[in-house]
Write a protein that holds these residues in place. Structure first.
Motif, PDB file in Angstrom:
ATOM      1  N   ARG A 159      54.229 -54.864  -6.992  1.00  0.00           N
ATOM      2  CA  ARG A 159      53.844 -54.685  -5.581  1.00  0.00           C
ATOM      3  C   ARG A 159      54.799 -53.729  -4.884  1.00  0.00           C
ATOM      4  O   ARG A 159      54.360 -52.844  -4.141  1.00  0.00           O
ATOM      5  N   LEU A 160      56.086 -53.877  -5.130  1.00  0.00           N
ATOM      6  CA  LEU A 160      57.086 -53.012  -4.508  1.00  0.00           C
ATOM      7  C   LEU A 160      56.914 -51.562  -4.967  1.00  0.00           C
ATOM      8  O   LEU A 160      56.908 -50.635  -4.156  1.00  0.00           O
ATOM      9  N   ARG A 161      56.724 -51.365  -6.276  1.00  0.00           N
ATOM     10  CA  ARG A 161      56.518 -49.998  -6.792  1.00  0.00           C
ATOM     11  C   ARG A 161      55.239 -49.379  -6.250  1.00  0.00           C
ATOM     12  O   ARG A 161      55.203 -48.196  -5.921  1.00  0.00           O
ATOM     13  N   LEU A 162      54.180 -50.179  -6.136  1.00  0.00           N
ATOM     14  CA  LEU A 162      52.926 -49.682  -5.563  1.00  0.00           C
ATOM     15  C   LEU A 162      53.130 -49.241  -4.117  1.00  0.00           C
ATOM     16  O   LEU A 162      52.693 -48.158  -3.719  1.00  0.00           O
ATOM     17  N   ALA A 163      53.786 -50.085  -3.332  1.00  0.00           N
ATOM     18  CA  ALA A 163      54.029 -49.766  -1.919  1.00  0.00           C
ATOM     19  C   ALA A 163      54.851 -48.480  -1.804  1.00  0.00           C
ATOM     20  O   ALA A 163      54.518 -47.595  -1.006  1.00  0.00           O
ATOM     21  N   ARG A 164      55.905 -48.380  -2.589  1.00  0.00           N
ATOM     22  CA  ARG A 164      56.744 -47.172  -2.545  1.00  0.00           C
ATOM     23  C   ARG A 164      55.968 -45.935  -2.979  1.00  0.00           C
ATOM     24  O   ARG A 164      56.128 -44.868  -2.396  1.00  0.00           O
ATOM     25  N   SER A 165      55.142 -46.078  -4.017  1.00  0.00           N
ATOM     26  CA  SER A 165      54.423 -44.906  -4.543  1.00  0.00           C
ATOM     27  C   SER A 165      53.414 -44.337  -3.548  1.00  0.00           C
ATOM     28  O   SER A 165      53.105 -43.151  -3.591  1.00  0.00           O
ATOM     29  N   VAL A 166      52.900 -45.176  -2.648  1.00  0.00           N
ATOM     30  CA  VAL A 166      51.937 -44.673  -1.655  1.00  0.00           C
ATOM     31  C   VAL A 166      52.554 -44.544  -0.268  1.00  0.00           C
ATOM     32  O   VAL A 166      51.874 -44.175   0.681  1.00  0.00           O
ATOM     33  N   GLY A 167      53.855 -44.862  -0.149  1.00  0.00           N
ATOM     34  CA  GLY A 167      54.570 -44.636   1.103  1.00  0.00           C
ATOM     35  C   GLY A 167      54.323 -45.651   2.199  1.00  0.00           C
ATOM     36  O   GLY A 167      54.267 -45.294   3.372  1.00  0.00           O
ATOM     37  N   VAL A 168      54.178 -46.924   1.819  1.00  0.00           N
ATOM     38  CA  VAL A 168      54.014 -47.974   2.829  1.00  0.00           C
ATOM     39  C   VAL A 168      55.162 -48.966   2.705  1.00  0.00           C
ATOM     40  O   VAL A 168      55.855 -49.006   1.682  1.00  0.00           O
ATOM     41  N   ALA A 169      55.350 -49.797   3.727  1.00  0.00           N
ATOM     42  CA  ALA A 169      56.522 -50.657   3.793  1.00  0.00           C
ATOM     43  C   ALA A 169      56.319 -52.070   3.236  1.00  0.00           C
ATOM     44  O   ALA A 169      57.277 -52.707   2.834  1.00  0.00           O
ATOM     45  N   ASN A 170      55.077 -52.569   3.228  1.00  0.00           N
ATOM     46  CA  ASN A 170      54.878 -53.957   2.812  1.00  0.00           C
ATOM     47  C   ASN A 170      53.462 -54.161   2.270  1.00  0.00           C
ATOM     48  O   ASN A 170      52.648 -53.235   2.261  1.00  0.00           O
ATOM     49  N   SER A 171      53.180 -55.391   1.867  1.00  0.00           N
ATOM     50  CA  SER A 171      51.871 -55.688   1.262  1.00  0.00           C
ATOM     51  C   SER A 171      50.717 -55.513   2.236  1.00  0.00           C
ATOM     52  O   SER A 171      49.643 -55.052   1.842  1.00  0.00           O
ATOM     53  N   ALA A 172      50.922 -55.867   3.494  1.00  0.00           N
ATOM     54  CA  ALA A 172      49.845 -55.696   4.480  1.00  0.00           C
ATOM     55  C   ALA A 172      49.490 -54.215   4.614  1.00  0.00           C
ATOM     56  O   ALA A 172      48.307 -53.855   4.647  1.00  0.00           O
ATOM     57  N   GLU A 173      50.501 -53.365   4.685  1.00  0.00           N
ATOM     58  CA  GLU A 173      50.242 -51.927   4.774  1.00  0.00           C
ATOM     59  C   GLU A 173      49.640 -51.400   3.474  1.00  0.00           C
ATOM     60  O   GLU A 173      48.806 -50.497   3.491  1.00  0.00           O
ATOM     61  N   LEU A 174      50.038 -51.976   2.340  1.00  0.00           N
ATOM     62  CA  LEU A 174      49.475 -51.569   1.051  1.00  0.00           C
ATOM     63  C   LEU A 174      47.974 -51.874   1.007  1.00  0.00           C
ATOM     64  O   LEU A 174      47.166 -51.029   0.600  1.00  0.00           O
ATOM     65  N   VAL A 175      47.596 -53.053   1.455  1.00  0.00           N
ATOM     66  CA  VAL A 175      46.177 -53.430   1.493  1.00  0.00           C
ATOM     67  C   VAL A 175      45.417 -52.515   2.451  1.00  0.00           C
ATOM     68  O   VAL A 175      44.334 -52.017   2.125  1.00  0.00           O
ATOM     69  N   ALA A 176      45.983 -52.271   3.625  1.00  0.00           N
ATOM     70  CA  ALA A 176      45.334 -51.384   4.599  1.00  0.00           C
ATOM     71  C   ALA A 176      45.156 -49.988   4.006  1.00  0.00           C
ATOM     72  O   ALA A 176      44.083 -49.372   4.146  1.00  0.00           O
ATOM     73  N   TRP A 177      46.174 -49.493   3.323  1.00  0.00           N
ATOM     74  CA  TRP A 177      46.075 -48.166   2.685  1.00  0.00           C
ATOM     75  C   TRP A 177      44.954 -48.174   1.651  1.00  0.00           C
ATOM     76  O   TRP A 177      44.116 -47.280   1.618  1.00  0.00           O
ATOM     77  N   PHE A 178      44.944 -49.194   0.798  1.00  0.00           N
ATOM     78  CA  PHE A 178      43.976 -49.289  -0.285  1.00  0.00           C
ATOM     79  C   PHE A 178      42.543 -49.303   0.238  1.00  0.00           C
ATOM     80  O   PHE A 178      41.667 -48.603  -0.267  1.00  0.00           O
ATOM     81  N   LEU A 179      42.304 -50.078   1.276  1.00  0.00           N
ATOM     82  CA  LEU A 179      40.949 -50.225   1.808  1.00  0.00           C
ATOM     83  C   LEU A 179      40.499 -49.048   2.654  1.00  0.00           C
ATOM     84  O   LEU A 179      39.307 -48.885   2.912  1.00  0.00           O
ATOM     85  N   SER A 180      41.444 -48.182   3.067  1.00  0.00           N
ATOM     86  CA  SER A 180      41.069 -47.075   3.943  1.00  0.00           C
ATOM     87  C   SER A 180      41.063 -45.713   3.244  1.00  0.00           C
ATOM     88  O   SER A 180      40.886 -44.695   3.895  1.00  0.00           O
ATOM     89  N   GLN A 181      41.196 -45.706   1.919  1.00  0.00           N
ATOM     90  CA  GLN A 181      41.253 -44.429   1.211  1.00  0.00           C
ATOM     91  C   GLN A 181      39.939 -43.661   1.336  1.00  0.00           C
ATOM     92  O   GLN A 181      38.867 -44.221   1.150  1.00  0.00           O
ATOM     93  N   PRO A 182      40.021 -42.351   1.645  1.00  0.00           N
ATOM     94  CA  PRO A 182      38.808 -41.543   1.704  1.00  0.00           C
ATOM     95  C   PRO A 182      38.293 -41.267   0.310  1.00  0.00           C
ATOM     96  O   PRO A 182      39.032 -41.377  -0.667  1.00  0.00           O
ATOM     97  N   SER A 183      37.037 -40.933   0.205  1.00  0.00           N
ATOM     98  CA  SER A 183      36.445 -40.618  -1.092  1.00  0.00           C
ATOM     99  C   SER A 183      37.095 -39.398  -1.698  1.00  0.00           C
ATOM    100  O   SER A 183      37.490 -38.472  -0.995  1.00  0.00           O
ATOM    101  N   ALA A 184      37.200 -39.403  -3.010  1.00  0.00           N
ATOM    102  CA  ALA A 184      37.789 -38.285  -3.733  1.00  0.00           C
ATOM    103  C   ALA A 184      36.796 -37.149  -3.862  1.00  0.00           C
ATOM    104  O   ALA A 184      35.622 -37.316  -3.837  1.00  0.00           O
TER     105      ALA A 184
END
Length: 184
Positions: A159-184
């Motif tokens: 979880r920590l490596r995932l958060a760091r790799s996408v530039g977020v501070a915690n799990s809540a921000e990680l989930v928000a990032w994951f769910l808001s990704q634009p289409s590739a």
């Protein structure tokens, strides 16, 4: 007295498949179409052909083997691959009736998800995607560890490596990032 209703897989309007030991024994047209196949092309073939990589097939099997006791319903979210190689997110619900062998005979429902598949999520390892989807389901590190057969500390490290790799501070921000990704 109410008579029991019986339906064939072909009558069910959602992607459904019946499998024994992870071999597709029957499926409906909706399931085959979801993956870009005709029903006849999938019957009596391994589920492995529907995964982006064999490691994903093995990892998912290990997880389901431990969490699909007879009669229980289990679900997960995963990336699958169509006949054309295109990858997409799916939610899979399954039920087994055999208490001793969850893969002996199982019924699965596949639901395509509108979650976008991005270049960033494609670069994650299969294990990282697995952890990320379980975090997005609101599961704690302890529950995730039990579900995937890792220690709680290993899950927290992921979880920590995932958060760091996408530039977020915690799990809540990680989930928000994951769910808001634009289409590739």
């Amino acid at each position: 007295m109410i008579a029991a209703l019986q339906f064939a897989l072909a009558d069910i309007p959602v992607p459904m498949v019946y499998a024994t030991h992870r071999i597709i024994r029957d499926c409906n047209a909706e399931f085959a179409g979801l993956f870009g196949y005709r029903r006849e092309e999938l019957v009596d073939t391994s589920f492995s052909r529907l995964y982006p990589a064999i490691a994903d097939f093995v990892r998912t099997g290990d997880m389901w083997r431990h969490h699909l006791p007879g009669g229980a319903v289990y679900f997960d979210e995963r990336i699958m691959a169509g006949a054309d190689g295109k990858r997409f997110w799916c939610r899979v619900n399954g039920r087994s009736r055999d208490l001793s062998d969850p893969f002996a005979a199982a019924l699965y429902c596949f639901e395509p998800m509108s979650r976008p598949l991005t270049q960033t999520t494609l670069k994650l390892t299969g294990r990282q995607r697995q952890i990320l989807t379980l975090v997005a389901q609101g599961k704690t590190s302890t529950l995730i560890a039990e579900e995937v057969g890792l220690s709680r500390r290993t899950v927290e490290a992921h979880r920590l490596r995932l958060a760091r790799s996408v530039g977020v501070a915690n799990s809540a921000e990680l989930v928000a990032w994951f769910l808001s990704q634009p289409s590739a």
